[in-house]
Design a protein around this motif. Structure first.
Motif, PDB file in Angstrom:
ATOM      1  N   ARG A 192       0.808  -1.078  -0.264  1.00 65.82           N
ATOM      2  CA  ARG A 192       0.537   0.031  -0.160  1.00 65.82           C
ATOM      3  C   ARG A 192       0.548   1.003  -0.081  1.00 65.82           C
ATOM      4  O   ARG A 192       0.969   2.436  -0.592  1.00 65.82           O
ATOM      5  CB  ARG A 192      -0.669  -0.270   1.473  1.00 65.82           C
ATOM      6  CG  ARG A 192      -2.352   0.972   1.720  1.00 65.82           C
ATOM      7  CD  ARG A 192      -2.826   0.950   2.338  1.00 65.82           C
ATOM      8  NE  ARG A 192      -3.885  -0.371   2.719  1.00 65.82           N
ATOM      9  CZ  ARG A 192      -3.081  -1.143   4.390  1.00 65.82           C
ATOM     10  NH1 ARG A 192      -1.887  -0.761   4.562  1.00 65.82           N
ATOM     11  NH2 ARG A 192      -3.971  -2.955   3.678  1.00 65.82           N
ATOM     12  N   ALA A 193       1.810   1.199   0.701  1.00 68.09           N
ATOM     13  CA  ALA A 193       2.656   2.394   0.496  1.00 68.09           C
ATOM     14  C   ALA A 193       4.006   2.450  -0.232  1.00 68.09           C
ATOM     15  O   ALA A 193       4.124   3.985  -0.703  1.00 68.09           O
ATOM     16  CB  ALA A 193       4.135   2.635   2.280  1.00 68.09           C
ATOM     17  N   SER A 194       3.921   1.689  -1.176  1.00 67.62           N
ATOM     18  CA  SER A 194       5.006   1.493  -2.667  1.00 67.62           C
ATOM     19  C   SER A 194       3.738   1.937  -3.217  1.00 67.62           C
ATOM     20  O   SER A 194       4.632   2.960  -4.627  1.00 67.62           O
ATOM     21  CB  SER A 194       5.076   0.540  -2.770  1.00 67.62           C
ATOM     22  OG  SER A 194       6.110   0.481  -1.752  1.00 67.62           O
ATOM     23  N   ARG A 195       2.789   1.352  -3.707  1.00 69.84           N
ATOM     24  CA  ARG A 195       2.041   2.044  -4.824  1.00 69.84           C
ATOM     25  C   ARG A 195       1.262   3.785  -4.186  1.00 69.84           C
ATOM     26  O   ARG A 195       0.720   4.040  -5.678  1.00 69.84           O
ATOM     27  CB  ARG A 195       0.926   1.319  -4.776  1.00 69.84           C
ATOM     28  CG  ARG A 195       0.616  -0.235  -4.628  1.00 69.84           C
ATOM     29  CD  ARG A 195      -0.177  -1.306  -5.199  1.00 69.84           C
ATOM     30  NE  ARG A 195      -0.231  -2.343  -5.544  1.00 69.84           N
ATOM     31  CZ  ARG A 195      -1.245  -3.335  -5.787  1.00 69.84           C
ATOM     32  NH1 ARG A 195      -2.215  -3.190  -5.071  1.00 69.84           N
ATOM     33  NH2 ARG A 195      -0.626  -4.934  -6.307  1.00 69.84           N
ATOM     34  N   GLU A 196       0.989   3.917  -3.156  1.00 68.03           N
ATOM     35  CA  GLU A 196       0.740   5.352  -3.075  1.00 68.03           C
ATOM     36  C   GLU A 196       1.656   6.107  -3.733  1.00 68.03           C
ATOM     37  O   GLU A 196       1.805   7.813  -3.933  1.00 68.03           O
ATOM     38  CB  GLU A 196       0.322   5.609  -1.581  1.00 68.03           C
ATOM     39  CG  GLU A 196      -0.014   6.798  -1.192  1.00 68.03           C
ATOM     40  CD  GLU A 196      -0.157   6.578   0.314  1.00 68.03           C
ATOM     41  OE1 GLU A 196      -0.350   8.007   1.329  1.00 68.03           O
ATOM     42  OE2 GLU A 196       0.770   6.771   1.402  1.00 68.03           O
ATOM     43  N   ALA A 197       3.010   5.957  -3.620  1.00 73.07           N
ATOM     44  CA  ALA A 197       4.436   6.665  -4.541  1.00 73.07           C
ATOM     45  C   ALA A 197       4.400   6.828  -5.522  1.00 73.07           C
ATOM     46  O   ALA A 197       5.112   7.753  -6.117  1.00 73.07           O
ATOM     47  CB  ALA A 197       5.721   5.998  -3.748  1.00 73.07           C
ATOM     48  N   LEU A 198       3.806   5.669  -6.011  1.00 74.10           N
ATOM     49  CA  LEU A 198       3.972   5.767  -7.816  1.00 74.10           C
ATOM     50  C   LEU A 198       2.215   5.902  -8.459  1.00 74.10           C
ATOM     51  O   LEU A 198       2.835   7.442  -9.775  1.00 74.10           O
ATOM     52  CB  LEU A 198       3.109   4.143  -8.245  1.00 74.10           C
ATOM     53  CG  LEU A 198       3.732   2.935  -8.029  1.00 74.10           C
ATOM     54  CD1 LEU A 198       3.172   2.091  -8.212  1.00 74.10           C
ATOM     55  CD2 LEU A 198       5.256   3.142  -8.784  1.00 74.10           C
ATOM     56  N   VAL A 199       1.667   7.273  -7.618  1.00 78.00           N
ATOM     57  CA  VAL A 199       1.146   8.414  -7.716  1.00 78.00           C
ATOM     58  C   VAL A 199       0.687   9.827  -7.275  1.00 78.00           C
ATOM     59  O   VAL A 199       1.171  10.148  -6.661  1.00 78.00           O
ATOM     60  CB  VAL A 199      -0.368   7.888  -7.594  1.00 78.00           C
ATOM     61  CG1 VAL A 199      -1.841   8.510  -8.502  1.00 78.00           C
ATOM     62  CG2 VAL A 199      -0.755   6.791  -8.303  1.00 78.00           C
ATOM     63  N   GLY A 200       0.784  10.731  -8.630  1.00 76.80           N
ATOM     64  CA  GLY A 200       0.688  12.286  -8.038  1.00 76.80           C
ATOM     65  C   GLY A 200       2.697  12.465  -7.621  1.00 76.80           C
ATOM     66  O   GLY A 200       3.284  11.954  -8.077  1.00 76.80           O
ATOM     67  N   GLY A 201       1.977  13.848  -7.518  1.00 75.25           N
ATOM     68  CA  GLY A 201       3.610  14.833  -6.992  1.00 75.25           C
ATOM     69  C   GLY A 201       4.355  14.983  -8.018  1.00 75.25           C
ATOM     70  O   GLY A 201       3.717  15.069  -9.484  1.00 75.25           O
ATOM     71  N   VAL A 202       5.466  15.622  -7.955  1.00 78.07           N
ATOM     72  CA  VAL A 202       6.384  16.593  -9.345  1.00 78.07           C
ATOM     73  C   VAL A 202       6.720  15.759 -10.140  1.00 78.07           C
ATOM     74  O   VAL A 202       7.420  14.135  -8.865  1.00 78.07           O
ATOM     75  CB  VAL A 202       7.217  17.423  -8.512  1.00 78.07           C
ATOM     76  CG1 VAL A 202       7.845  18.401  -9.723  1.00 78.07           C
ATOM     77  CG2 VAL A 202       6.376  18.749  -7.817  1.00 78.07           C
TER      78      VAL A 202
END
Length: 818
Positions: free
Chosen positions: A541-551
């Motif tokens: 869950r934490a790794s997939r969250e880093a795939l979406v959004g951000g600069v």
């Protein structure tokens, strides 16, 4: 020959030749019967159904599509470097020898493609028009901390060797450390090869350097010479065209090599986003500065020349806000709030119950029960040997002398459990390590239950015999290797007080562990640590969250940090690399973390548990005092504590610190006095104040994993009568024997037994075993207590002090001159 000629025979005319049956009209059953188990040849037969239905044209088309897909993935990997606004390729230049010069190495590389530029300290960009790429060099000195930080964010690492000087101890430490933390694409160059006049000797030096570097990196098939313009040009082509292989744990996060730092009301870090998208909601780890929150992220486009105008008129891109924190921002709270702890009244009651345990109980805790602790102590009755299937009512009608002596109809009490087969169990581990039942020639023999046949030894004589029994003194680490977990009690120390926190286990691997007994001794903030029910699901869950959004990666940004201490501005050095890593969700919260630690077989000395080490895991460094325990999975999640980690062994290092998601490579350093560690020949192993003692990997954290410290009390057989043995030197008073009476006994050769009764007042006791024991065998009892991990502290100083190293080099030169 006439004898060999056979008689003439006409072809028969009655045989009818019918038309053969067409097999294509046969059923599957008919074909199977006709085959009679034969298998068709595999040559020329398409195996998979997909191959059977695909024509030659389809197969060509499919291969072409795979080739295009692979090319598309390659373009996607290198797209971050494409275009005039593309990210530069980070190149870390690390000298390994004392005469190595990273600045001269960069000048030689640039001169090979006709680029003349000054080489400042710190990171700087160089546009390479020939290959339409940009390189960002970082020249380094022989500083362990700077080399690790630069190699951590480098797309390419260039190692600089010398043709005249060998790689010394510091250079090898840097090489091993950079390799162990994770390394991207590597190149090796050599300086000063033209200083060697003989061409034959040059080839010999190149072969020697190649042999040295392939020992650490077998894929290095070429050592480039910086004195050869053509080889430097080829290396520049590789730097500008090769796709960096990257580092897995780094690419799962957002990271950045800081190009510029501005201190003010808010500390501003400027650089190009790499890896995943950079989010303002997540915390960031900035080198050894610490962990900070992000105020905002703005665009930081480079200055450009205006078209149609002469001179160097430039325009700055407008500072556009790319991301701001939301309500989902992570905070800097590493422990759970006080409300999650138990109420004070419950704690007081629990503590009161625990403090009175030793007074209200009459025996040690064995698994989940205190034996011999009833209000009315019952008289000890010797167990009877009864035929199998005898009920309690029928047992009353059997006398001791009415049972057969052959033992053939006796009940064998065998409660051995299945072995986990992870590693061979020892007798001290419990039931799994014991030998099988060994019947003797006769049944149980009458042995006096009273002390009438026991002669009390003289106190002075008994003390002399004990001193002679323990006269052999060994080194503590060597003693732990030969006799692990054994302790010796002083004759005037009460074992029930010295071992009040200990308990007994019938099996180390399967016996239940009562956690209620440990609550009185657990650390104050233990209940406030992060508890993870399903590690794998939380990690995904934490790794997939880093795939979406951000600069988006490849964007040059200004990162505004919040609440940066003023001491950082005073200690900031622009020549040292500064890295920024975005932490995944929850990676700042504390829990009981576990790391696999591997100590090389070539290590000079073992590592003692709770000894101070410096650990580097990903972008963070800590000072820890770890607990060592055995690995593997057990049904009760209890793992034996290891007092020492010996060379060639692996263990699990446990301490309290922030969580790290994923299998991140870990480095373990140890501070030491230069020359204090000696090898077998008595020579100093290292003259550096720091050494890389072990490597490892991050494991799933757990607060329910019990690290049990074992204490083994051993005794010596004093008198043996078949299966009944008198033991001494295990306890030294009668009360201790009564307290530990419920614990099972074992011997080194796998026999098991139990304490029958105490004899005298000096700690002698009578024990019964399941078979004959050897007079040279030792009898032991295992006790366990839970040990708690210690908290980690963030490292706020460089790994190696440069001033101390320079002074050490001066001293070595003076010694060589003398």
């Amino acid at each position: 020959m006439p004898g060999a000629v056979s008689g003439h025979s006409h072809r028969p005319t009655t045989k009818a030749s019918n038309k053969p049956f067409k097999s294509r009209h046969s059923t599957k059953g008919a074909l199977r019967n006709a085959a009679k188990g034969k298998v068709a040849e595999e040559r020329g037969v398409r195996k998979t159904p997909h191959q059977q239905v695909m024509s030659k044209f389809d197969r060509r088309n499919r291969n072409k599509q795979l080739q295009l897909q692979k090319h598309k993935e390659h373009l996607q990997e290198t797209s971050i470097f494409a275009g005039k606004d593309g990210a530069p390729r980070n190149v870390a230049v690390i000298p390994l020898c004392s005469d190595g010069d990273a600045t001269e190495a960069i000048k030689s590389l640039n001169a090979s493609i006709d680029i003349e530029t000054e080489v400042p300290e710190g990171a700087f960009r160089v546009p390479v028009d020939r290959f339409k790429q940009k390189l960002q060099y970082f020249p380094l000195k022989r500083d362990l901390t700077a080399c690790l930080d630069a190699a951590r964010v480098a797309d390419y690492v260039v190692l600089v060797l010398s043709a005249e000087e060998e790689v010394d101890e510091l250079g090898e430490l840097i090489l091993r450390s950079v390799e162990s933390q994770g390394l991207s694409t590597l190149f090796t160059v050599v300086q000063g090869l033209n200083k060697i006049e003989s061409q034959k000797q040059r080839l010999s030096v190149l072969a020697s350097l190649k042999s040295y570097i392939t020992h650490f990196h077998p894929e290095q098939d070429k050592v480039f010479s910086l004195d050869n313009r053509q080889e430097c040009s080829n290396l520049m082509r590789s730097l500008c065209s090769t796709t960096p292989k990257g580092i897995r744990w780094r690419d799962e996060r957002s990271w950045m090599l800081v190009e510029e730092v501005k201190f003010g009301e808010s500390t501003v870090l400027t650089g190009v986003v790499r890896g995943k998208g950079l989010k303002a909601d997540r915390l960031v780890q900035v080198g050894d500065w610490g962990t900070f929150q992000v105020e905002k992220i703005t665009a930081a486009s480079l200055a450009r020349r205006k078209r149609g105008e002469e001179g160097m008129n430039v325009e700055e891109g407008a500072e556009e806000i790319l991301d701001q924190p939301t309500e989902d921002r992570d905070d800097l709270v590493d422990l759970a709030p006080e409300e999650v702890r138990m109420e004070d009244d419950d704690d007081d009651e629990m503590n009161d119950g625990m403090t009175t345990m030793t007074t209200s109980k009459k025996g040690v805790l064995l698994d989940d029960h205190h034996y011999f602790s009833e209000d009315e102590p019952e008289a000890y009755t010797a167990p009877k040997k009864l035929p199998k299937g005898t009920s309690k009512y029928q047992a009353a009608w059997y006398l001791d002398d009415d049972v057969s002596d052959s033992g053939s109809d006796m009940e064998e009490d065998d409660e051995m459990e299945d072995d986990e087969e992870e590693e061979a169990a020892r007798p001290e581990d419990g039931e799994e390590g014991l030998a099988g039942y060994a019947p003797t020639e006769a049944g149980q023999t009458e042995y006096p239950q009273t002390e009438g046949g026991f002669i009390q030894p003289d106190a002075d004589e008994d003390a002399k015999q004990l001193e002679a029994f323990r006269k052999q003194k060994r080194d503590e680490a060597q003693d732990d290797l030969e006799f692990p977990d054994e302790i010796e009690l002083h004759p005037h120390v009460l074992a029930r007080e010295r071992l009040a926190k200990y308990r007994g286990l019938k099996s180390l691997r399967s016996s239940p562990w009562q956690e209620d007994e440990d609550r009185a001794y657990q650390p104050e903030d233990w209940e406030r640590l992060l508890k993870i029910q399903d590690y794998q699901a939380s990690k995904i869950r934490a790794s997939r969250e880093a795939l979406v959004g951000g600069v988006a990666p490849g964007t040059r940004v200004h990162v505004y940090l919040k609440d940066v201490p003023a001491t950082i501005q005073q200690s900031y050095n622009s020549s040292q690399p500064v890295t920024l890593f975005s932490l995944l969700r929850h990676e700042y919260k504390k829990t009981a973390v576990n790391f696999l630690i591997n100590l090389s077989a070539d290590a000079a000395a073992p590592i003692k548990a709770k000894e101070e080490l410096v650990i580097q895991c990903g972008p963070r460094r800590f000072v820890i005092n770890p607990l060592f325990s055995q690995g593997g999975n057990t049904p009760n999640d209890v793992h034996k504590y290891c007092r020492y980690l010996h060379p060639g062994q692996s263990a699990v290092a446990t301490f309290t610190g922030p969580i790290t998601w994923g299998a991140v490579p870990t480095l373990f350093f140890k501070r030491q006095v230069p020359g204090s560690v000696l090898n077998e020949d008595g020579e100093p192993v290292s003259n550096l104040p720091l050494s890389l003692v072990a490597t490892g990997t991050a494991l799933p954290p757990s607060t329910s994993r019990v690290v049990a410290k074992r204490a083994i009390l051993t005794g010596h057989p004093y008198h043996i009568h078949k299966k009944i043995v008198t033991i001494r030197y295990m306890f030294f008073n009668r009360e201790d024997v009564e307290w530990f009476k419920a614990l099972p006994l074992w011997t080194r050769r796998g026999r098991s037994g139990f304490i029958k009764e105490a004899l005298g007042t000096h700690g002698y006791f009578k024990a019964t075993f399941d078979g004959r024991i050897n007079p040279q065998d030792s009898v032991g009892v295992s006790l366990y207590k839970r040990v708690w991990p210690r908290s980690a502290k963030q490292l706020d100083a460089p790994l190696l002090d440069a001033a101390a190293l320079q002074q050490q080099e001066v001293d070595e030169d003076a010694m060589d001159a003398e």
